[in-house]
Design an enzyme around this catalytic site. Structure first.
Site, mmCIF file in Angstrom:
data_model
loop_
_atom_site.group_PDB
_atom_site.id
_atom_site.type_symbol
_atom_site.label_atom_id
_atom_site.label_comp_id
_atom_site.label_asym_id
_atom_site.label_seq_id
_atom_site.Cartn_x
_atom_site.Cartn_y
_atom_site.Cartn_z
ATOM 1 N N GLU A 262 0.909 -1.155 0.000
ATOM 2 C CA GLU A 262 0.000 0.000 0.000
ATOM 3 C C GLU A 262 0.939 1.193 0.000
ATOM 4 O O GLU A 262 1.627 1.446 0.987
ATOM 5 C CB GLU A 262 -0.856 0.034 1.266
ATOM 6 C CG GLU A 262 -1.474 -1.299 1.677
ATOM 7 C CD GLU A 262 -2.458 -1.819 0.677
ATOM 8 O OE1 GLU A 262 -3.175 -1.009 0.087
ATOM 9 O OE2 GLU A 262 -2.479 -3.040 0.461
ATOM 10 N N CYS A 301 -1.775 8.843 3.689
ATOM 11 C CA CYS A 301 -1.679 8.276 2.340
ATOM 12 C C CYS A 301 -2.929 8.568 1.538
ATOM 13 O O CYS A 301 -2.908 8.577 0.316
ATOM 14 C CB CYS A 301 -1.487 6.769 2.446
ATOM 15 S SG CYS A 301 -2.721 5.985 3.490
#
Ligand code: NAP
Length: 710
Positions: A262, A301
């Site tokens: 990720e 993120c």
């Protein structure tokens, strides 16, 4: 005992169920307080026996987790969540040293605890109280039913190494630990150096519960030299961090190691053409933009990096955002009262963000809101002024002018991992969609619009570029969990640049830690292997199975009823009683004209009701309640003059860990006098674990029934 910063000692790792620190003499990398620059701790793994820790996980950890069922592991996750909840204020306090305000910690600390609670509950609702998980229906591979196949998930035999980013030392780690634990795969957690002391704190709380199965969780506080030399088939690496580190590490993973990442992504948020100033959608967009810019000082993120806005609304939006920031944002040390945005995690991170801003400017961007100069901030003692030791950056918006198609790649490519967003103008919805796609794959895109046509276009054009899409309008603006908040129920991860993953979120995250294998065999063999009765396997018809508690009931216990005649009178009575006068039951001519029926036929619901009447054992007993049917199919119509019977077989038994009863799934087959299948379905019941058939039995029954009534 309060969690305290560890002074200048080396931060311990937790290996082989013991705390471990390097031998005296290891210097360690200093980790500094984000606001003051004081040393919080030092990090070093000099002399670590990483291979030994991994082997411990594969042997001791696998054995201890393998002794538990999904439900037992889920209940342990709940205990861990409760233990962390009891000490979350301490974790909030500690997180301030990394620059997190209490509101930031709601994402990281409370969010992480929420992940544990969610998996604790999903694990018990969506997984069996067993150790294997069956995927999809049985496939019959031989005409006579003697050869079957189905897909079975079993846990991977190795270790899950979880490498985490600095920005979410709790939530980011727990969203990987929880599904690994539930799957029965031991974890080795490797936090990022700048916030490793927060990871150490939550691991310590879990260790102190005394409830961690041996070897199920280990922590490496520092570097992991040679890690990939020790990993092989059956092991997993779950990486979160920058795309560049991910691609370096991915190359080191041996074939067979499940490597998922990720990574950073240049997420977008589109303001719909209808969401003009004055609409609730515009307000919702503005609020969301402010939240994404300032929460965790933009070190998320999922933060909005590209605000994609109708050309005419760019200026009003920037002005409105400027006002909001002036009213709401107070930059400073999170220890000080009233501070709403803390520093970045470190001076190195601040410098990297400023470099990224400079690169965006060099590509044609212009700072239209905020400044790159070091801001005056509120210090811990409440005074205001410069804080050169702190990693403070003010919120910044960078504007790009000109045609959307001609915008430089840099705006879609450079991640300024701080309180920084770019504003890009678009003229048509298709142009907005093109801009979203140029991010090369994102974790999330949000769209503020009340126009379903705009939403449909953007869904069709951008879903393939995103792990998650959020549509924000006046109806969900207040209840939305927000652009930047992944939820443990749904996919977290995105295609392309975002890492190519979608394995986090929901039960798929658990299955990611397991191997799906096609298993073929006879009904008896599949029954023995899966703990679920398959048609064609042996059955037993000694006593009525409704008289058996879970202590006695076994899969394969069966009841076969006698035949019952079906008359026209019955059909008419049922029709008038229920009001279901559908022509197929009431009008011979019309029914016969229907392609499916020979003439008037019995109602399907009448047949199911009769089946219950045929299989039920009416006296109070261990069967406490029927809570539903699944997979009901009517196969052959039943006409007046036909006869029906039912065969009911205990198919799956799921005792509950925390109640005095469990679920029993029964395979039900309705047949006619020619033994043709009329209907098939599963009957779902709750059955007591024990049952006393004596005079006290009735009383016990009533108590148990009261317990399951919602
Ligand atoms: P990073 O520098 O890539 O580091 C990520 C992790 O990798 C850290 O734990 C780091 O440990 C470790 N690492 C670095 N080199 C390694 C090696 N050779 N072997 C094993 N591990 C190694 O990223 P970061 O600065 O911590 O995090 C910020 C980035 O993460 C941002 O780009 C952000 O977008 C991304 N992020 C993505 C998500 C997501 O879910 N997609 C979530 C959060 C953050 P050390 O710190 O000890 O070097």
């Amino acid at each position: 005992m309060a969690i305290e910063s560890t002074g200048t000692d080396i931060l311990p790792s937790y290996l082989r169920d013991r705390w471990w620190t390097p031998d005296a003499g290891a210097a360690g990398i200093p980790v500094l307080d984000a606001s003051t620059g004081e040393v919080v701790t030092r990090v070093s793994t000099d002399g670590i026996d990483l291979a030994g820790a991994l082997e411990y996980a594969r042997t001791v950890g696998q054995a201890s987790l393998g002794a538990l069922t999904f439900h037992q592991r889920a209940l342990l996750l709940k205990e861990f969540a409760i233990a962390l909840t009891a000490r979350k204020e301490e974790l909030h306090e500690l997180s301030k040293r990394a620059g997190a305000t209490v509101r930031d910690s709601l994402n990281d600390v409370d969010g992480g605890i929420g992940v544990l609670f969610t998996y604790a509950s999903k694990g018990r609702r969506e997984l069996p109280n067993a150790q294997v998980y069956l995927d999809g229906p049985v496939e019959s591979l031989a005409k006579d039913g003697s050869f079957l196949g189905r897909h079975v998930y079993t846990r991977l035999p190795g270790v899950a190494v979880q490498i985490n980013a600095f920005n979410f030392p709790m939530w980011g780690a727990l969203e990987k630990f929880a599904p690994a634990f539930l799957a029965g795969v031991p974890s080795v957690v490797k936090p990022a150096t700048p916030t490793a002391y927060i990871a150490e704190a939550w691991v310590r709380i879990l260790v102190e519960t005394g409830r961690l199965p041996a070897g199920s969780l280990q922590l490496v506080s520092g570097a992991v030299p040679g890690l990939f030399d020790h990993l092989g088939l059956g092991d997993l690496v779950g990486f979160t961090g920058s795309a560049s580190t991910a691609s370096r590490l991915r190359q080191q993973a041996a074939p067979g190691v499940r490597f998922t990442s990720e990574t950073d992504s240049i997420n977008a948020s589109v303001l719909g053409p209808d969401a003009v100033p004055g609409t609730p959608e515009f307000d919702a967009y503005l609020t969301q933009l402010l939240i994404e810019l300032t929460t965790k000082a933009g070190q998320k993120c999922t933060a909005i990096r590209r605000a994609i806005v109708p050309e005419a609304v760019v200026q009003p939006l920037v002005e409105a955002l400027r006002d909001k920031i002036a009213q709401r944002v107070v930059v400073g040390d999170p220890h000080a009262e009233g501070v709403t945005m803390g520093p970045l995690v470190s001076l190195a991170q601040r410098d990297e963000v400023l470099r990224a801003v400079a690169a965006l400017e060099a590509a044609g961007g212009r700072v239209v809101l905020g400044t790159t100069a070091a801001p005056d901030v509120v210090r811990a003692d409440g005074s205001t002024g410069p804080a050169p030791e702190g990693a403070f950056v003010a919120p910044l918006v960078i504007g790009f002018e000109g045609d959307a198609a001609a915008l430089p790649d840099a705006v879609h490519d450079i991640e300024a991992f701080g309180p920084v967003a770019s504003v890009l103008a678009y003229r048509t919805v298709d142009e907005a969609a093109d801009l979203v796609g140029r991010g090369g794959g994102s974790l999330v895109t949000s769209v503020a619009t009340a126009d379903p046509a705009v939403a449909a276009t953007l869904l069709a054009r951008t879903a393939a570029f995103n792990g998650r899409l959020l549509f924000l309008d006046r109806d969900d603006a207040r209840t939305s969990t927000g652009h930047g908040a992944p939820v443990p129920h749904l996919v977290h991860g995105g295609p392309g640049r975002a890492g190519g993953g979608e394995e986090l979120g929901g039960i798929r995250a658990v299955l990611h830690h397991m191997q799906r294998t096609a298993v073929q065999g006879s009904p008896a063999m599949l029954t023995a292997l899966t703990g679920v009765w398959h048609q064609g396997a042996a059955s037993r018809s000694d006593r009525h199975p409704f008289r058996k508690s879970l202590a006695e009931l076994r899969i394969g216990d069966q009841f076969a009823s006698p035949l019952r005649a079906v008359t026209l009178d019955d059909i008419e009575t049922f029709a008038h009683f229920t009001g279901d006068l559908f022509y197929a039951h009431m009008d011979e001519q019309a029914a016969a004209a229907n392609p499916f029926f020979p003439g008037r036929v019995a109602h399907g619901y009448l047949l199911v009701s009769w089946a219950a009447g045929l299989f039920v054992d009416p006296a109070p007993g261990p069967v406490l309640a029927n809570y539903g049917l699944e997979d009901l199919r009517f196969v052959t119509p039943v006409s007046p003059g036909d006869e029906v019977r039912v065969v009911l077989t205990a198919k799956q038994i799921t005792p509950r860990e925390t109640d005095e009863y469990g679920e029993v799934r029964w395979d039900a087959v309705l047949l006619n006098q020619r033994d043709e299948i009329v209907a098939t379905y599963d009957v779902l019941t709750l059955v007591a674990k024990t049952w006393d058939e004596g005079p006290a039995g009735g009383a016990a029954s009533r108590t148990a029934e009261a317990a399951v009534t919602p």
